[in-house]
Design a protein around this motif. Structure first.
Motif, PDB file in Angstrom:
ATOM      1  N   PHE A  64       0.822  -1.199   0.000  1.00 13.82           N
ATOM      2  CA  PHE A  64       0.000   0.000   0.000  1.00 13.82           C
ATOM      3  C   PHE A  64       0.860   1.254   0.000  1.00 13.82           C
ATOM      4  CE2 PHE A  64      -2.537   3.340   1.917  1.00 13.82           C
ATOM      5  CZ  PHE A  64      -3.682   3.262   1.147  1.00 13.82           C
ATOM      6  N   THR A  65       1.886   1.280   0.832  1.00  7.66           N
ATOM      7  CA  THR A  65       2.748   2.463   0.917  1.00  7.66           C
ATOM      8  C   THR A  65       3.528   2.666  -0.376  1.00  7.66           C
ATOM      9  OG1 THR A  65       2.906   2.226   3.307  1.00  7.66           O
ATOM     10  CG2 THR A  65       4.592   3.552   2.238  1.00  7.66           C
ATOM     11  N   PHE A  66       4.038   1.577  -0.950  1.00  2.07           N
ATOM     12  CA  PHE A  66       4.754   1.692  -2.221  1.00  2.07           C
ATOM     13  C   PHE A  66       3.819   2.218  -3.318  1.00  2.07           C
ATOM     14  CE2 PHE A  66       6.456  -0.259  -6.177  1.00  2.07           C
ATOM     15  CZ  PHE A  66       7.633   0.453  -6.225  1.00  2.07           C
ATOM     16  N   GLY A  67       2.604   1.705  -3.387  1.00  2.00           N
ATOM     17  CA  GLY A  67       1.640   2.184  -4.364  1.00  2.00           C
ATOM     18  C   GLY A  67       1.265   3.631  -4.133  1.00  2.00           C
ATOM     19  N   ASN A  68       1.142   3.998  -2.873  1.00  2.00           N
ATOM     20  CA  ASN A  68       0.818   5.364  -2.494  1.00  2.00           C
ATOM     21  C   ASN A  68       1.897   6.333  -2.963  1.00  2.00           C
ATOM     22  OD1 ASN A  68      -0.548   7.345  -1.119  1.00  2.00           O
ATOM     23  ND2 ASN A  68      -0.635   6.211   0.777  1.00  2.00           N
ATOM     24  N   VAL A  69       3.153   5.978  -2.716  1.00  2.00           N
ATOM     25  CA  VAL A  69       4.271   6.840  -3.118  1.00  2.00           C
ATOM     26  C   VAL A  69       4.377   6.911  -4.640  1.00  2.00           C
ATOM     27  CG1 VAL A  69       6.789   7.054  -3.039  1.00  2.00           C
ATOM     28  CG2 VAL A  69       5.517   6.540  -0.963  1.00  2.00           C
ATOM     29  N   TYR A 100       2.474  13.853   5.845  1.00  2.00           N
ATOM     30  CA  TYR A 100       2.318  12.704   4.953  1.00  2.00           C
ATOM     31  C   TYR A 100       3.611  11.895   4.869  1.00  2.00           C
ATOM     32  CZ  TYR A 100       2.013   9.977   0.695  1.00  2.00           C
ATOM     33  OH  TYR A 100       2.073   8.951  -0.201  1.00  2.00           O
ATOM     34  N   ILE A 101       4.731  12.563   4.637  1.00  2.00           N
ATOM     35  CA  ILE A 101       6.017  11.858   4.544  1.00  2.00           C
ATOM     36  C   ILE A 101       6.344  11.182   5.877  1.00  2.00           C
ATOM     37  CG2 ILE A 101       8.509  12.197   4.257  1.00  2.00           C
ATOM     38  CD1 ILE A 101       7.820  14.350   2.161  1.00  2.00           C
ATOM     39  N   GLY A 102       6.064  11.855   6.975  1.00  2.00           N
ATOM     40  CA  GLY A 102       6.288  11.246   8.289  1.00  2.00           C
ATOM     41  C   GLY A 102       5.441  10.006   8.493  1.00  2.00           C
ATOM     42  N   CYS A 103       4.190  10.049   8.050  1.00  2.00           N
ATOM     43  CA  CYS A 103       3.314   8.880   8.177  1.00  2.00           C
ATOM     44  C   CYS A 103       3.784   7.722   7.313  1.00  2.00           C
ATOM     45  CB  CYS A 103       1.879   9.263   7.826  1.00  2.00           C
ATOM     46  SG  CYS A 103       1.103  10.299   9.070  1.00  2.00           S
ATOM     47  N   VAL A 104       4.286   8.019   6.126  1.00  2.00           N
ATOM     48  CA  VAL A 104       4.831   6.975   5.265  1.00  2.00           C
ATOM     49  C   VAL A 104       6.026   6.310   5.951  1.00  2.00           C
ATOM     50  CG1 VAL A 104       6.088   6.572   3.106  1.00  2.00           C
ATOM     51  CG2 VAL A 104       3.988   7.906   3.086  1.00  2.00           C
ATOM     52  N   ALA A 123      -0.824   2.817  11.705  1.00  2.00           N
ATOM     53  CA  ALA A 123       0.017   3.707  10.894  1.00  2.00           C
ATOM     54  C   ALA A 123      -0.550   3.862   9.486  1.00  2.00           C
ATOM     55  CB  ALA A 123       1.445   3.180  10.840  1.00  2.00           C
ATOM     56  N   ILE A 124      -1.090   2.787   8.899  1.00  2.00           N
ATOM     57  CA  ILE A 124      -1.676   2.868   7.562  1.00  2.00           C
ATOM     58  C   ILE A 124      -2.935   3.729   7.583  1.00  2.00           C
ATOM     59  CG2 ILE A 124      -2.886   1.497   5.806  1.00  2.00           C
ATOM     60  CD1 ILE A 124       0.112   1.394   5.545  1.00  2.00           C
ATOM     61  N   ILE A 125      -3.758   3.585   8.618  1.00  2.00           N
ATOM     62  CA  ILE A 125      -4.968   4.417   8.722  1.00  2.00           C
ATOM     63  C   ILE A 125      -4.589   5.886   8.826  1.00  2.00           C
ATOM     64  CG2 ILE A 125      -6.930   4.969  10.223  1.00  2.00           C
ATOM     65  CD1 ILE A 125      -7.077   1.918  10.827  1.00  2.00           C
ATOM     66  N   ILE A 126      -3.583   6.190   9.620  1.00  2.00           N
ATOM     67  CA  ILE A 126      -3.119   7.584   9.741  1.00  2.00           C
ATOM     68  C   ILE A 126      -2.517   8.048   8.418  1.00  2.00           C
ATOM     69  CG2 ILE A 126      -1.488   9.088  10.935  1.00  2.00           C
ATOM     70  CD1 ILE A 126      -1.941   7.334  13.427  1.00  2.00           C
ATOM     71  N   GLY A 129      -5.297   9.055   6.117  1.00  2.00           N
ATOM     72  CA  GLY A 129      -5.795  10.374   6.506  1.00  2.00           C
ATOM     73  C   GLY A 129      -4.852  11.491   6.094  1.00  2.00           C
ATOM     74  N   ALA A 130      -3.554  11.263   6.253  1.00  2.00           N
ATOM     75  CA  ALA A 130      -2.565  12.274   5.857  1.00  2.00           C
ATOM     76  C   ALA A 130      -2.563  12.472   4.351  1.00  2.00           C
ATOM     77  CB  ALA A 130      -1.173  11.864   6.340  1.00  2.00           C
ATOM     78  N   LEU A 131      -2.736  11.387   3.596  1.00  2.00           N
ATOM     79  CA  LEU A 131      -2.802  11.510   2.134  1.00  2.00           C
ATOM     80  C   LEU A 131      -4.034  12.306   1.709  1.00  2.00           C
ATOM     81  CD1 LEU A 131      -1.765  10.806  -0.706  1.00  2.00           C
ATOM     82  CD2 LEU A 131      -3.140   8.726  -0.572  1.00  2.00           C
ATOM     83  N   ILE A 132      -5.157  12.056   2.352  1.00  2.00           N
ATOM     84  CA  ILE A 132      -6.374  12.814   2.026  1.00  2.00           C
ATOM     85  C   ILE A 132      -6.169  14.288   2.348  1.00  2.00           C
ATOM     86  CG2 ILE A 132      -8.790  13.167   2.704  1.00  2.00           C
ATOM     87  CD1 ILE A 132      -8.950  10.079   3.023  1.00  2.00           C
ATOM     88  N   TRP A 133      -5.599  14.586   3.511  1.00  2.00           N
ATOM     89  CA  TRP A 133      -5.361  15.983   3.900  1.00  2.00           C
ATOM     90  C   TRP A 133      -4.373  16.650   2.943  1.00  2.00           C
ATOM     91  CZ3 TRP A 133      -8.263  18.871   6.729  1.00  2.00           C
ATOM     92  CH2 TRP A 133      -7.797  20.089   7.200  1.00  2.00           C
ATOM     93  N   TYR A 134      -3.331  15.918   2.545  1.00  3.90           N
ATOM     94  CA  TYR A 134      -2.361  16.436   1.575  1.00  3.90           C
ATOM     95  C   TYR A 134      -3.034  16.704   0.233  1.00  3.90           C
ATOM     96  CZ  TYR A 134       1.356  16.292  -1.905  1.00  3.90           C
ATOM     97  OH  TYR A 134       2.158  16.571  -2.979  1.00  3.90           O
TER      98      TYR A 134
END
Length: 158
Positions: A64-69, A100-104, A123-126, A129-134
């Motif tokens: 998920f994080t790799f796809g997100n980035v 967002y970067i900190g959460c990743v 951490a993934i849920i946060i 949320g950080a991605l949505i806020w970003y």
């Protein structure tokens, strides 16, 4: 539409794809769009594939994080990496970017070093949320509207 993205021969000004970069980027506008699409599709595919391994939070977090980035970084093909970083660290969204970067990083630490499933899921849920806020930081007044909506929905005083 195509001319507004890549600019036409008559306009030598800067287009959305940042062609007035002084020849620093060797990709043509078509190659940039293909790179953007490939990176975005790969990121979305990783995020969707991560749902298959949801029962294993560590693998889920990594995919998920790799796809997100990948999905967030895909716009660097359109704008160029320097302009993308400039927009990410603009005063309007520097805090959203840092969070967002900190959460990743925290999600990856929880998945790779700590190996705690509960912490990884939190951490993934946060991170989501950080991605949505970003992402909301790119839409004018979106963060203010969401903040006011949440205050109205969570207000306990009648």
């Amino acid at each position: 539409m195509w001319k507004s993205l890549v600019g036409d021969d008559e306009e030598q000004g800067e287009s959305l794809l940042g062609e007035a970069s002084g020849g620093l980027c060797s990709l043509s506008p078509t190659q940039r769009i293909y790179g953007f699409a490939a990176c975005l599709i790969a990121g979305l595919a990783c995020m969707l594939l991560s749902m298959i391994v949801f029962a294993k939070p560590i693998k889920f977090a990594l995919l998920f994080t790799f796809g997100n980035v990948l999905a967030v970084g895909s716009t660097a093909f359109l704008l160029g990496p320097a302009q993308q970083l400039g927009m990410m660290f603009d005063t309007a969204r520097v805090f959203a970017t840092a969070i967002y970067i900190g959460c990743v990083v925290i999600a990856l630490i929880c998945a790779l070093l700590i190996h705690d499933k509960l912490l990884t899921i939190i951490a993934i849920i946060i991170e989501i949320g950080a991605l949505i806020w970003y992402s909301l930081s790119y839409i004018p007044f979106a963060r203010r509207m969401v903040s006011e909506l949440m205050i109205r929905l969570c207000d306990t005083e009648l």
